[in-house]
Design a protein around this motif. Structure first.
Motif, PDB file in Angstrom:
ATOM      1  N   GLU A   1     -51.193  38.346 128.209  1.00 57.73           N
ATOM      2  CA  GLU A   1     -51.312  38.162 126.768  1.00 57.73           C
ATOM      3  C   GLU A   1     -49.917  38.124 126.159  1.00 57.73           C
ATOM      4  OE1 GLU A   1     -54.133  40.719 124.585  1.00 57.73           O
ATOM      5  OE2 GLU A   1     -52.795  40.346 122.887  1.00 57.73           O
ATOM      6  N   LEU A   2     -49.616  37.012 125.514  1.00 58.66           N
ATOM      7  CA  LEU A   2     -48.311  36.836 124.871  1.00 58.66           C
ATOM      8  C   LEU A   2     -48.561  36.358 123.449  1.00 58.66           C
ATOM      9  CD1 LEU A   2     -46.709  34.751 127.747  1.00 58.66           C
ATOM     10  CD2 LEU A   2     -46.093  37.102 127.201  1.00 58.66           C
ATOM     11  N   GLY A   3     -48.046  37.081 122.485  1.00 55.76           N
ATOM     12  CA  GLY A   3     -48.226  36.694 121.088  1.00 55.76           C
ATOM     13  C   GLY A   3     -49.689  36.524 120.712  1.00 55.76           C
ATOM     14  N   GLY A   4     -50.584  37.340 121.296  1.00 55.09           N
ATOM     15  CA  GLY A   4     -51.987  37.301 120.931  1.00 55.09           C
ATOM     16  C   GLY A   4     -52.800  36.218 121.622  1.00 55.09           C
ATOM     17  N   GLU A   5     -52.156  35.413 122.481  1.00 61.35           N
ATOM     18  CA  GLU A   5     -52.889  34.364 123.201  1.00 61.35           C
ATOM     19  C   GLU A   5     -52.862  34.670 124.694  1.00 61.35           C
ATOM     20  OE1 GLU A   5     -54.428  31.828 121.897  1.00 61.35           O
ATOM     21  OE2 GLU A   5     -53.589  31.624 119.887  1.00 61.35           O
ATOM     22  N   ASP A   6     -53.878  34.198 125.410  1.00 61.40           N
ATOM     23  CA  ASP A   6     -53.926  34.411 126.854  1.00 61.40           C
ATOM     24  C   ASP A   6     -53.291  33.245 127.601  1.00 61.40           C
ATOM     25  OD1 ASP A   6     -55.045  36.888 126.941  1.00 61.40           O
ATOM     26  OD2 ASP A   6     -57.106  36.152 126.968  1.00 61.40           O
ATOM     27  N   TYR A   7     -52.438  33.557 128.532  1.00 58.02           N
ATOM     28  CA  TYR A   7     -51.798  32.544 129.369  1.00 58.02           C
ATOM     29  C   TYR A   7     -52.198  32.787 130.811  1.00 58.02           C
ATOM     30  CZ  TYR A   7     -49.339  31.266 125.235  1.00 58.02           C
ATOM     31  OH  TYR A   7     -49.078  30.839 123.953  1.00 58.02           O
ATOM     32  N   THR A   8     -52.681  31.739 131.483  1.00 55.76           N
ATOM     33  CA  THR A   8     -53.092  31.898 132.865  1.00 55.76           C
ATOM     34  C   THR A   8     -51.932  31.544 133.778  1.00 55.76           C
ATOM     35  OG1 THR A   8     -53.981  29.652 132.847  1.00 55.76           O
ATOM     36  CG2 THR A   8     -55.525  31.438 132.434  1.00 55.76           C
TER      37      THR A   8
ATOM     38  N   ARG B   1     -41.454  32.894 122.898  1.00 53.55           N
ATOM     39  CA  ARG B   1     -42.160  31.773 122.263  1.00 53.55           C
ATOM     40  C   ARG B   1     -42.452  30.730 123.332  1.00 53.55           C
ATOM     41  NH1 ARG B   1     -43.545  30.722 118.201  1.00 53.55           N
ATOM     42  NH2 ARG B   1     -43.312  31.597 116.166  1.00 53.55           N
ATOM     43  N   ILE B   2     -43.719  30.410 123.512  1.00 55.07           N
ATOM     44  CA  ILE B   2     -44.085  29.389 124.482  1.00 55.07           C
ATOM     45  C   ILE B   2     -44.415  28.112 123.720  1.00 55.07           C
ATOM     46  CG2 ILE B   2     -45.799  28.734 126.208  1.00 55.07           C
ATOM     47  CD1 ILE B   2     -45.744  31.515 127.234  1.00 55.07           C
ATOM     48  N   LEU B   3     -43.627  27.068 123.988  1.00 58.61           N
ATOM     49  CA  LEU B   3     -43.788  25.817 123.258  1.00 58.61           C
ATOM     50  C   LEU B   3     -44.117  24.683 124.222  1.00 58.61           C
ATOM     51  CD1 LEU B   3     -40.704  26.105 120.874  1.00 58.61           C
ATOM     52  CD2 LEU B   3     -43.069  26.771 120.410  1.00 58.61           C
ATOM     53  N   CYS B   4     -44.850  23.666 123.723  1.00 55.60           N
ATOM     54  CA  CYS B   4     -45.213  22.536 124.573  1.00 55.60           C
ATOM     55  C   CYS B   4     -43.958  21.729 124.915  1.00 55.60           C
ATOM     56  CB  CYS B   4     -46.247  21.667 123.885  1.00 55.60           C
ATOM     57  SG  CYS B   4     -45.718  20.989 122.315  1.00 55.60           S
ATOM     58  N   ARG B   5     -42.967  21.765 124.033  1.00 60.48           N
ATOM     59  CA  ARG B   5     -41.662  21.169 124.286  1.00 60.48           C
ATOM     60  C   ARG B   5     -40.680  21.865 123.352  1.00 60.48           C
ATOM     61  NH1 ARG B   5     -43.504  15.331 121.779  1.00 60.48           N
ATOM     62  NH2 ARG B   5     -42.494  15.550 119.776  1.00 60.48           N
ATOM     63  N   PRO B   6     -39.388  21.911 123.738  1.00 60.52           N
ATOM     64  CA  PRO B   6     -38.450  22.742 122.969  1.00 60.52           C
ATOM     65  C   PRO B   6     -38.371  22.359 121.496  1.00 60.52           C
ATOM     66  CG  PRO B   6     -37.438  21.956 125.005  1.00 60.52           C
ATOM     67  CD  PRO B   6     -38.755  21.257 124.893  1.00 60.52           C
ATOM     68  N   ASP B   7     -38.599  21.081 121.183  1.00 64.99           N
ATOM     69  CA  ASP B   7     -38.459  20.643 119.796  1.00 64.99           C
ATOM     70  C   ASP B   7     -39.822  20.409 119.145  1.00 64.99           C
ATOM     71  OD1 ASP B   7     -39.197  18.505 121.296  1.00 64.99           O
ATOM     72  OD2 ASP B   7     -37.892  17.056 120.291  1.00 64.99           O
TER      73      ASP B   7
ATOM     74  N   CYS C   1     -49.521  26.075 123.092  1.00 62.19           N
ATOM     75  CA  CYS C   1     -48.210  26.071 122.430  1.00 62.19           C
ATOM     76  C   CYS C   1     -48.311  26.959 121.190  1.00 62.19           C
ATOM     77  CB  CYS C   1     -47.855  24.637 122.023  1.00 62.19           C
ATOM     78  SG  CYS C   1     -46.434  24.515 120.922  1.00 62.19           S
ATOM     79  N   MET C   2     -47.316  27.833 120.983  1.00 64.94           N
ATOM     80  CA  MET C   2     -47.392  28.776 119.861  1.00 64.94           C
ATOM     81  C   MET C   2     -47.176  28.097 118.503  1.00 64.94           C
ATOM     82  SD  MET C   2     -45.682  32.220 121.452  1.00 64.94           S
ATOM     83  CE  MET C   2     -46.475  33.095 122.824  1.00 64.94           C
ATOM     84  N   ARG C   3     -46.746  26.837 118.507  1.00 70.16           N
ATOM     85  CA  ARG C   3     -46.567  26.139 117.228  1.00 70.16           C
ATOM     86  C   ARG C   3     -47.696  25.158 116.929  1.00 70.16           C
ATOM     87  NH1 ARG C   3     -40.371  24.523 117.486  1.00 70.16           N
ATOM     88  NH2 ARG C   3     -39.516  26.598 117.215  1.00 70.16           N
ATOM     89  N   CYS C   4     -48.076  24.351 117.950  1.00 71.45           N
ATOM     90  CA  CYS C   4     -49.050  23.291 117.652  1.00 71.45           C
ATOM     91  C   CYS C   4     -50.380  23.472 118.375  1.00 71.45           C
ATOM     92  CB  CYS C   4     -48.462  21.922 117.977  1.00 71.45           C
ATOM     93  SG  CYS C   4     -48.386  21.580 119.755  1.00 71.45           S
ATOM     94  N   LEU C   5     -50.483  24.497 119.235  1.00 75.74           N
ATOM     95  CA  LEU C   5     -51.708  24.831 119.955  1.00 75.74           C
ATOM     96  C   LEU C   5     -52.098  23.841 121.043  1.00 75.74           C
ATOM     97  CD1 LEU C   5     -53.871  26.122 116.940  1.00 75.74           C
ATOM     98  CD2 LEU C   5     -52.325  27.418 118.406  1.00 75.74           C
ATOM     99  N   GLU C   6     -51.292  22.823 121.273  1.00 76.59           N
ATOM    100  CA  GLU C   6     -51.546  21.903 122.391  1.00 76.59           C
ATOM    101  C   GLU C   6     -51.206  22.653 123.685  1.00 76.59           C
ATOM    102  OE1 GLU C   6     -52.618  18.564 122.510  1.00 76.59           O
ATOM    103  OE2 GLU C   6     -53.230  19.074 120.463  1.00 76.59           O
TER     104      GLU C   6
END
Ligand SMILES: [Zn+2]
Ligand SMILES: [Zn+2]
Length: 174
Positions: free
Chosen positions: A32-39, A129-135, A72-77
């Motif tokens: 669990e990172l930032g309230g979301e589950d990551y497998t 912060r886990i992002l789908c891409r850095p930008d 992704c913590m910004r766009c949820l993709e």
């Protein structure tokens, strides 16, 4: 989720000055990172544990690669992250210094809770912060759609000319 991979240190029968290397599969479940589950992929992770026995107590080094997938913590993709875990612990019970007592060694210094250590080390190794891409551009605050690959013109919601201002501008021009 709760994994328990315990290493019985007594059974390693290390004398002072000796060391050994163990390759241990450690099931971690999701993180669990930032309230979301990551497998994690793979799960169990392939952990490499070095145990050495210096003059006092034990020294440990834990290494494994991890790949985490989740939103992704910004766009949820979907996002994927790779990291290398490389963590160290020492445990010297005979010294009255809490700093030298590993929180992962229990039972009078006879057991290493490798599952809990690997879990904590994996969380620390991943960026906060886990992002789908850095930008990643995130979501449009007005309509909630992803701004990645979107035409900025489609999201200029606020700049729609207000007819009242248009009227004012006409008056100013006179
Ligand atoms: Zn994103
Ligand atoms: Zn928008």
């Amino acid at each position: 989720m709760a994994s328990s991979t315990i290493i019985d240190l007594d059974r390693l029968s290390l004398s002072h000055g000796e060391g050994t290397r163990l390759d241990v599969p450690v099931p971690l479940g999701s993180l669990e990172l930032g309230g979301e589950d990551y497998t994690l992929d793979p799960d169990p992770v392939a952990a490499r544990l070095d145990v050495s026995r210096p003059t006092r107590g034990y020294a440990f080094r834990l290494r494994f690669p991890i790949s985490a997938a989740g939103p992704c913590m910004r766009c949820l993709e979907p996002a994927r992250l790779e990291a290398e875990v490389d963590a160290r612990e020492v445990d010297q019970r005979d010294i009255e210094d809490e700093e030298l007592h590993s929180p992962y060694v229990g039972r009078e210094g006879q057991e290493l809770d490798l599952g809990r250590w690997a879990h904590d080390a994996a969380v620390l190794a991943l960026p906060s912060r886990i992002l789908c891409r850095p930008d990643c551009a995130g979501l449009c605050p007005v309509c909630g759609e992803s701004l990645n690959d979107a035409d900025p013109a489609d999201h200029e919601h606020e700049s729609v000319p207000d007819p009242r201002w248009a009227k004012l501008n006409e008056l100013k021009r006179d």
